[in-house]
Design a protein around this motif. Structure first.
Motif, PDB file in Angstrom:
ATOM      1  N   UNK A   1     -14.004   1.833 -12.626  1.00 27.78           N
ATOM      2  CA  UNK A   1     -12.790   2.146 -11.861  1.00 27.78           C
ATOM      3  C   UNK A   1     -12.326   0.909 -11.100  1.00 27.78           C
ATOM      4  N   UNK A   2     -13.249   0.235 -10.426  1.00 29.27           N
ATOM      5  CA  UNK A   2     -12.899  -0.970  -9.668  1.00 29.27           C
ATOM      6  C   UNK A   2     -12.338  -2.054 -10.579  1.00 29.27           C
ATOM      7  N   UNK A   3     -12.929  -2.212 -11.752  1.00 29.31           N
ATOM      8  CA  UNK A   3     -12.463  -3.206 -12.716  1.00 29.31           C
ATOM      9  C   UNK A   3     -11.045  -2.865 -13.191  1.00 29.31           C
ATOM     10  N   UNK A   4     -10.817  -1.597 -13.471  1.00 32.69           N
ATOM     11  CA  UNK A   4      -9.501  -1.156 -13.944  1.00 32.69           C
ATOM     12  C   UNK A   4      -8.429  -1.377 -12.876  1.00 32.69           C
TER      13      UNK A   4
ATOM     14  N   UNK B   1      -9.379   5.482  -3.272  1.00 36.96           N
ATOM     15  CA  UNK B   1     -10.119   4.868  -4.373  1.00 36.96           C
ATOM     16  C   UNK B   1     -11.468   5.560  -4.551  1.00 36.96           C
ATOM     17  N   UNK B   2     -12.077   5.969  -3.448  1.00 39.09           N
ATOM     18  CA  UNK B   2     -13.409   6.570  -3.517  1.00 39.09           C
ATOM     19  C   UNK B   2     -13.448   7.938  -4.200  1.00 39.09           C
ATOM     20  N   UNK B   3     -12.290   8.600  -4.371  1.00 42.97           N
ATOM     21  CA  UNK B   3     -12.270   9.907  -5.044  1.00 42.97           C
ATOM     22  C   UNK B   3     -11.619   9.822  -6.424  1.00 42.97           C
ATOM     23  N   UNK B   4     -11.415   8.597  -6.902  1.00 47.85           N
ATOM     24  CA  UNK B   4     -10.778   8.387  -8.199  1.00 47.85           C
ATOM     25  C   UNK B   4     -11.798   8.549  -9.315  1.00 47.85           C
ATOM     26  N   UNK B   5     -11.441   9.373 -10.291  1.00 47.46           N
ATOM     27  CA  UNK B   5     -12.313   9.624 -11.436  1.00 47.46           C
ATOM     28  C   UNK B   5     -11.987   8.688 -12.599  1.00 47.46           C
ATOM     29  N   UNK B   6     -10.683   8.477 -12.859  1.00 44.96           N
ATOM     30  CA  UNK B   6     -10.278   7.667 -14.009  1.00 44.96           C
ATOM     31  C   UNK B   6      -8.888   7.094 -13.767  1.00 44.96           C
ATOM     32  N   UNK B   7      -8.653   5.878 -14.250  1.00 48.76           N
ATOM     33  CA  UNK B   7      -7.344   5.223 -14.178  1.00 48.76           C
ATOM     34  C   UNK B   7      -7.027   4.696 -15.571  1.00 48.76           C
ATOM     35  N   UNK B   8      -5.844   5.050 -16.078  1.00 52.25           N
ATOM     36  CA  UNK B   8      -5.424   4.591 -17.400  1.00 52.25           C
ATOM     37  C   UNK B   8      -4.025   3.998 -17.329  1.00 52.25           C
ATOM     38  N   UNK B   9      -3.838   2.855 -17.965  1.00 45.89           N
ATOM     39  CA  UNK B   9      -2.508   2.268 -18.065  1.00 45.89           C
ATOM     40  C   UNK B   9      -1.807   2.923 -19.247  1.00 45.89           C
ATOM     41  N   UNK B  10      -0.691   3.591 -18.971  1.00 44.89           N
ATOM     42  CA  UNK B  10       0.103   4.228 -20.019  1.00 44.89           C
ATOM     43  C   UNK B  10       0.970   3.171 -20.696  1.00 44.89           C
ATOM     44  N   UNK B  11       1.565   2.290 -19.871  1.00 40.58           N
ATOM     45  CA  UNK B  11       2.401   1.207 -20.387  1.00 40.58           C
ATOM     46  C   UNK B  11       2.463   0.100 -19.347  1.00 40.58           C
TER      47      UNK B  11
ATOM     48  N   UNK C   1      -8.174  12.317 -10.226  1.00 43.15           N
ATOM     49  CA  UNK C   1      -8.889  12.207  -8.958  1.00 43.15           C
ATOM     50  C   UNK C   1      -9.178  13.588  -8.412  1.00 43.15           C
ATOM     51  N   UNK C   2     -10.017  13.644  -7.377  1.00 42.25           N
ATOM     52  CA  UNK C   2     -10.381  14.905  -6.745  1.00 42.25           C
ATOM     53  C   UNK C   2      -9.686  15.003  -5.394  1.00 42.25           C
ATOM     54  N   UNK C   3      -8.972  16.099  -5.179  1.00 41.76           N
ATOM     55  CA  UNK C   3      -8.242  16.316  -3.932  1.00 41.76           C
ATOM     56  C   UNK C   3      -9.179  16.902  -2.883  1.00 41.76           C
ATOM     57  N   UNK C   4      -9.463  16.116  -1.871  1.00 45.28           N
ATOM     58  CA  UNK C   4     -10.359  16.558  -0.805  1.00 45.28           C
ATOM     59  C   UNK C   4      -9.608  17.140   0.387  1.00 45.28           C
ATOM     60  N   UNK C   5      -8.307  17.372   0.239  1.00 45.19           N
ATOM     61  CA  UNK C   5      -7.550  17.910   1.364  1.00 45.19           C
ATOM     62  C   UNK C   5      -7.752  19.414   1.518  1.00 45.19           C
ATOM     63  N   UNK C   6      -8.281  20.077   0.496  1.00 46.18           N
ATOM     64  CA  UNK C   6      -8.556  21.514   0.569  1.00 46.18           C
ATOM     65  C   UNK C   6     -10.055  21.736   0.510  1.00 46.18           C
ATOM     66  N   UNK C   7     -10.543  22.697   1.265  1.00 48.14           N
ATOM     67  CA  UNK C   7     -11.978  22.971   1.244  1.00 48.14           C
ATOM     68  C   UNK C   7     -12.385  23.755   0.008  1.00 48.14           C
TER      69      UNK C   7
END
Length: 134
Positions: A5-8, A89-99, A22-28
């Protein structure tokens, strides 16, 4: 948070079209009752899929990936309003460049300058973040 993730994130450029899981931590918790089941399923952290233009990383203590979904242009005053989301960034699961960025170079230069000189205020928290365009 994984090294991938950091590299991406380090390889992203201003204006790239990206998707972020990503995971939304704003809701319990969130209760969903699928059809045919009597007991609700509990999810303590709901997954989110966001799509937008990468604007940069914001935050001095806690880093956020900033994506914009809509860009409003005020030609008479040279300003922009953006509908943006800041993802921890700490709750990010995956990052993909679409274009890679396909913005008009002149428009992108104006927008990037506005981003670098601007400030953003997170209304719910009242904190100001320094913006860094990559």
């Amino acid at each position: 948070m994984g090294e991938e993730i950091l590299r991406c994130i380090a390889e992203l450029r201003f204006g790239d079209r990206v998707e972020v899981d990503w995971w939304d931590h704003s809701s319990r918790e969130m209760r969903l009752t699928p059809r045919g089941k009597r007991k609700p399923q509990l999810f303590d952290v709901p997954p989110v899929h966001s799509i937008g233009w990468f604007f940069g990383v914001a935050g001095e203590e806690t880093k956020h990936i900033v994506l914009t979904r809509d860009i409003f242009v005020w030609p008479s005053i040279g300003d922009f309003d953006v509908d943006a989301i800041a993802i921890l960034v700490s709750v990010t699961k995956d990052v993909r460049v679409v274009a890679p960025s396909q913005m008009d170079p002149k428009f992108m230069a104006l927008l990037k300058t506005a981003w670098e000189r601007g400030q953003v205020c997170i209304v719910k928290r009242g904190k100001r973040l320094r913006l860094i365009a990559i």
